[in-house]
Write an enzyme that holds these catalytic residues in place. Structure first.
Site, PDB file in Angstrom:
ATOM      1  N   THR A  51       0.845  -1.193   0.000  1.00  0.00           N
ATOM      2  CA  THR A  51       0.000   0.000   0.000  1.00  0.00           C
ATOM      3  C   THR A  51       0.883   1.247   0.000  1.00  0.00           C
ATOM      4  OG1 THR A  51      -0.096   0.228   2.418  1.00  0.00           O
ATOM      5  CG2 THR A  51      -1.728  -1.224   1.375  1.00  0.00           C
ATOM      6  N   ILE A 146       7.149  -2.526   7.329  1.00  0.00           N
ATOM      7  CA  ILE A 146       7.123  -1.079   7.441  1.00  0.00           C
ATOM      8  C   ILE A 146       7.873  -0.521   6.238  1.00  0.00           C
ATOM      9  CG2 ILE A 146       7.599   0.916   8.889  1.00  0.00           C
ATOM     10  CD1 ILE A 146       5.663  -1.205  10.079  1.00  0.00           C
ATOM     11  N   LYS A 147       7.166   0.209   5.425  1.00  0.00           N
ATOM     12  CA  LYS A 147       7.748   0.719   4.179  1.00  0.00           C
ATOM     13  C   LYS A 147       8.486   2.025   4.459  1.00  0.00           C
ATOM     14  CE  LYS A 147       5.381   0.345   0.272  1.00  0.00           C
ATOM     15  NZ  LYS A 147       4.437   0.660  -0.850  1.00  0.00           N
ATOM     16  N   ILE A 148       9.789   2.020   4.167  1.00  0.00           N
ATOM     17  CA  ILE A 148      10.650   3.176   4.420  1.00  0.00           C
ATOM     18  C   ILE A 148      11.340   3.562   3.119  1.00  0.00           C
ATOM     19  CG2 ILE A 148      12.697   3.999   5.659  1.00  0.00           C
ATOM     20  CD1 ILE A 148      11.993   2.106   7.928  1.00  0.00           C
TER      21      ILE A 148
END
Length: 410
Positions: A51, A146-148
């Site tokens: 997402t 966790i998208k970083i």
């Protein structure tokens, strides 16, 4: 005929074949309520979901499925940032639950849902670290990424986050040097971890594909020579294919073997932005060119899914071919300078915030009797027709990293 976790017979699809025979995991780059709508996709072979703020903006603005929760949050006096995260976290938690059987079945190799830290933190190392820790705690599921973003500052936070046992999807990688930095951050984080068993922390490195060609094709057309024009549509795949030997190199040898003994898993390459932006290219131009073992391919939009399910693409091209293609750019005077920044991601968050503010005004106490679904109005009446198309026109300024490949570098 196979059976799912509930014992129901399921028909084997091309996506099942892609995973079982080619060892590539198809993920779906989309999410909206009800999340149960993902069940047919999962049954057809999807093994994870990603997402971003633009996806949530699209979901909320085109559906009334969020209205009840929005009304409750507004009446509770929640601030707009809290509203955003309450909506997002519920969707992420529910989707993680749907994908848990895949996560458990393969010991945490697949079954992940990616959720991004706020784009506003892209250049804030400490802020990104704290946000990642908070999201991970709030989701409370083992199968969340966790998208970083792979900015200079955020790469520093990746090491600390991974050392704490939090799985990370390093996103917005456009070039090989930046990809290597992301790998090193993952390895550094594993080495710095105090955990004896590293098997519960993993990572993905999301390499963006079509936007490379979008930029370089324009430069090639400006040159206009036959040699230059023949290179259109080849840079993105060539660079991605050359990323794979780097992956193999970094996840082998004594350093990796030591981590592997502690249970560490390899950071998987994830191909993103595989939708075609040049209408002259076939719809699966990038998807079928990047089939490879131990990788993940993001499929965008349901039309891509349907089309992909009908075809079996097995393209194997020699590494030397792509190396020579990248040499060619330097020879004709087009170095691979890939310049992007976080503007599209930041704008998508701002667009979502604007929508939530509008909704909160409509749903605030005192005017609830006049309530009408506020997300049915398209703010962008003229072309481009939606916010994502608008954002794509805006991403080409600033710099996320610079890559220059000349013959001497190869």
């Amino acid at each position: 005929m196979e059976r799912n976790s509930n014992g129901v017979k399921i028909k084997s699809t091309i996506l099942h074949h892609l995973y079982e025979k080619q060892r590539q995991s198809p993920y779906y780059d989309n999410l909206r309520r009800p999340v149960s709508d993902l069940l047919p996709f999962i049954a057809n072979g999807i093994r994870g979901v990603t997402t971003n703020p633009a996806i949530f903006e699209s979901a909320i603005s085109s559906s009334n499925a969020y209205d009840e929760q929005l009304r409750e949050l507004a009446e509770a006096g929640k601030d707009i940032e809290s509203v955003y995260w309450e909506l997002v976290l519920k969707d992420i938690q529910d989707t993680c639950k749907l994908l848990e059987p895949i996560y458990n079945e393969k010991d945490g190799v697949d079954g992940y849902v990616s959720v991004a830290v706020s784009p506003k933190l892209a250049n804030d190392t400490k802020g990104t670290t704290e946000a990642a820790k908070w999201i991970h705690k709030m989701v409370g599921r083992p199968n969340v990424y966790i998208k970083i973003p792979a900015t200079d500052e955020s790469i520093l936070s990746m090491k600390e986050v991974i050392s704490l046992g939090i799985s990370v999807n390093a996103t917005l990688i456009f070039c090989l040097p930046r990809y290597e930095e992301v790998i090193d951050a993952y390895l550094d984080g594993l080495e710095a971890s105090s955990m004896t068993d590293l098997s519960k922390v993993t990572s993905a490195a999301t390499f963006y594909i079509s936007r490379v060609d979008t930029t370089l094709d324009k430069k090639l057309e400006q040159i206009g020579t036959t040699e230059a024009l023949n290179l259109r549509g080849k840079a993105a795949v060539a660079q991605a294919v050359l990323a794979y030997p780097l992956y193999q190199k970094k996840f082998s040898g004594p350093r990796w073997e030591h981590l592997e003994k502690r249970g560490a898993k390899k950071q998987r390459l994830m191909w993103a932005s595989t939708n075609v932006k040049n209408q002259a290219y076939p719809d699966t131009f990038y998807v079928d060119s990047l089939i490879g073992p131990d990788t993940t391919n993001l499929l965008m939009h349901s039309w891509t899914m349907v089309f992909f399910l009908e075809l079996l693409m097995q393209k194997y091209q020699r590494l030397n071919t792509f190396t020579m293609q990248l040499r060619s750019w330097g020879l004709i005077g087009v170095p691979l300078d890939l310049n992007w920044n976080m503007r599209c991601w930041i704008l998508s968050q701002k667009a979502l915030t604007m929508c939530l503010n509008a909704c909160k005004r409509r749903l605030s106490p005192g005017i609830s009797s006049a309530y009408k679904p506020c997300f049915q109005v398209n703010r962008y009446k003229s072309k481009p027709k939606n916010i994502w198309h608008f954002l794509l026109y805006e991403y080409d300024t600033g710099c996320i990293c610079s890559m220059r490949l000349m013959p001497s570098n190869l």
